[in-house]
Write a protein that holds these residues in place. Structure first.
Motif, short mmCIF file in Angstrom:
data_model
loop_
_atom_site.label_atom_id
_atom_site.label_comp_id
_atom_site.label_asym_id
_atom_site.label_seq_id
_atom_site.Cartn_x
_atom_site.Cartn_y
_atom_site.Cartn_z
N ALA A 45 39.78 41.03 45.61
CA ALA A 45 38.57 41.23 44.79
C ALA A 45 38.95 41.43 43.33
O ALA A 45 38.34 40.85 42.42
N HIS B 52 36.03 31.42 41.14
CA HIS B 52 35.22 32.44 41.80
C HIS B 52 35.06 32.10 43.28
O HIS B 52 35.20 32.97 44.16
N GLU B 53 34.76 30.85 43.56
CA GLU B 53 34.55 30.44 44.96
C GLU B 53 35.84 30.55 45.77
O GLU B 53 35.80 30.91 46.95
N SER B 56 36.26 34.19 46.61
CA SER B 56 35.22 34.62 47.56
C SER B 56 35.43 33.99 48.93
O SER B 56 35.24 34.64 49.95
#
Lengths: 392, 392
Positions: A45, B52-53, B56
């Motif tokens: 994260a 970001h993907e 995630s």
């Protein structure tokens, strides 16, 4: 095609460990063969957030070509951590960012090793170094690794005999888990002062000490510039491929040339994300977490070995790092044991590839960083049975 | 320390271009010296979204060690693009992901070049290749680069004389901007069929054609496996350091060994972000945008040169890529011109470093990808004045 390959390729083969990892891809096999950090501890994260901030804040410059020496901010952080955590004063301009610490071995070999040069390594020695150096066709000279470090008489004999360099992993060595005592560190430094031998100190695991006292690097005792190697692979994540070296000016200049020829520079994107992560997170707490977890896993493995291995198998109990070293009685082959163990659905790395002199037949490396308590218990139990069956 | 360096370091120096770039860091200087893509065209937002993907969706696995061969999904996309855009059928398993295409030059040299081997390169030749190869101490044999490609008589003479390999940049070569004609491509392929010479086709700029017809790779005409090199640096962004090679099985196996010794594998994170970007964006439209912009910038530079350079300076008008090549009359030195131009606050790269035989004194390389219309106009005007003053 075969007759077109360079001479240097004649003696180099695919990593034996690589081949083992194919066998152990079967999920039913509990594998202590790999050398992977525990992915549960990766700061996913926080890294995602850092990546987001990099693209939002600095945008295009994170995607452009960058300097061979590496990101100045990242080098400043590395220098600060040396100072604060190790009491080691390092000029950021003497730090070169590399594509993992593996690349250091390649460029150091390229800059320093002529064919036939005598390269001193530990016995057993780190396989990645053996592979990288081999391509430059040195003569390897090995020095026994005792439970407190290298045999200093052998080391001095090697130095006296015209060694070009000494490659050393003083903290929780891969594969043996051995850590040099303070006396041995000072002894090595004293020998380095007396002989013209380039010192390469590789320290990927130094921050992963579970017990005992942190000890100074050998580099810090030396009066002549050596090459100190570090890496984010074990304290943050290996997927970035970010390592670094510290070197004196003359060596640094040549290493920059070799690095530039090798890949121009290390990924700008990867460096930017790592830097941002370090600027906005407490890496020291994160490293403490890794130490705690690996220390626990190491404790479970030692305990289970005491319970399930026959007493004729001796081990070196590591004070840190990721590996534990086991030795069967003379005359037994861990290569042969491997075949038995695979049938029992447990794997390890036979020790022989870590010995360039072809010895070490009865040894093996066990990784504890990448298995949880339950798998360590089940795996060591299986392996204990395999060993007992095999020794009979 | 100096006496400790390996022999191979004796003839290798810091990149001359690198030194020039220091001089041109002054923002008042309009520099055509660098070789940077235009950062305004980097897909920053799309890359940020892809990053970001990645964090995630796949999390820890993007941060872990990965295979030396490279991300399977990324290799499949590269193979698909070869098929769809070039009509070239390439097995994804013959693709090796590298840390930029610079790394290909290092590992190919490592695998194939013994000291004294004859390596054929273009004259002028790509500096990054000269640097990477030099560390393996070949004998360079140069072949004249004519406006439509290499002189085939010289090439055959070099092949007949026992060349080990031929390194070629057939599309919009760096530094000359020359692109091989169809006839020359077929001529090269025909020679390669007749002689046992390893072919290394480097194609970082092939997708950046502004005018004329796309031509097949020489690789596609060859009956023997060569090595085809590609890169995301010019069509997406260089900061990832992601390139790739395509090779036959025997060479591939050895190149994997050399790649593993060099840096284990290319950044997992960088590969994952690039793959995600390619999966979720239309790279073909993006490349079309780059082509349009660079084509425009190239047009402005050619137009301004016609207007402001004395007519005795000849240029090669490139049909793609990032560079334009200019030649002054015999007897004039672009190294000397450089000093004059810097005082006039404009910079370029003198051509001599691209000639391993020490010729090319009157030539220079101009980059048009990294300057907008206004800077190109102002810079060429300044440079025209410098040249006129210099020639008088």
């Amino acid at each position: 095609m075969a007759e077109m390959f360079a001479r240097r390729m004649g003696t180099v083969h695919r990593s034996f460990i690589r081949e083992i990892l194919k066998v152990t891809a079967n999920p039913e096999i509990i594998s202590f063969a790999g050398g992977l950090p525990n992915p549960e501890l990766f700061p996913v994260a926080a890294m995602g957030k850092a990546a987001h901030e990099v693209f939002s804040n600095i945008g295009a410059s994170a995607l452009q070509y960058s300097t061979t020496e590496g990101d100045a901010g990242l080098r400043a952080i590395i220098a600060r951590r040396y100072r604060e955590n190790r009491g080691l004063v390092v000029d950021p301009d003497s730090i070169l960012i590399t594509t993992g610490s593996q690349q250091i071995l390649d460029i150091v070999a390229k800059v320093f090793i002529d064919q036939g040069d005598k390269v001193v390594i530990e016995r057993p020695g780190y396989l990645g170094a053996i592979q990288a150096f081999s391509l430059f066709e040195p003569e390897f000279v090995t020095v026994s690794l005792e439970p407190d470090g290298p045999n200093l008489d052998e080391l001095e004999a090697a130095f006296r005999d015209g060694a070009k360099c000494f490659y050393s992993v003083p903290n929780f060595q891969n594969p043996s888990g051995v850590s040099y005592s303070l006396a041995k560190r000072k002894g090595v430094a004293e020998l380095l002062d007396r002989y013209d031998v380039l010192f390469i100190e590789d320290d990927p695991y130094g921050e992963l000490r579970f017990m005992g006292e942190d000890l100074p690097s050998i580099y810090s005792f030396c009066n002549k510039p050596g090459i100190l190697c570090g890496s984010f692979s074990k304290i943050a994540a290996p997927g970035f491929r970010i390592g670094w070296l510290v070197a004196g000016q003359a060596a640094y200049d040549k290493l920059v040339i070799a690095k530039q020829a090798a890949d121009l520079h290390t990924s700008t994107v990867a460096q930017a994300i790592m830097r941002r992560y370090l600027e906005t997170n407490d890496i020291e707490s994160h490293v403490a977490l890794i130490r705690e977890r690996y220390g626990y896993q190491r404790g479970v493995m030692v305990e289970m070995i005491r319970q399930y291995f026959p007493s004729c198998v001796t081990i070196i109990e590591p004070e840190g790092g990721m590996f534990l070293w086991a030795t069967m009685p003379e005359g037994f082959s861990s290569m042969d044991l491997f075949d038995v163990a695979i049938k029992d659905k447990v794997a390890f790395v036979p020790g022989r590839p870590f010995y360039v002199d072809g010895t070490g037949e009865n040894t093996m490396r066990l990784n504890f960083s990448n298995s949880d308590e339950a798998r360590i218990e089940a795996g060591i139990k299986r392996l204990g049975k395999s060993i007992e069956a095999f020794l009979e």
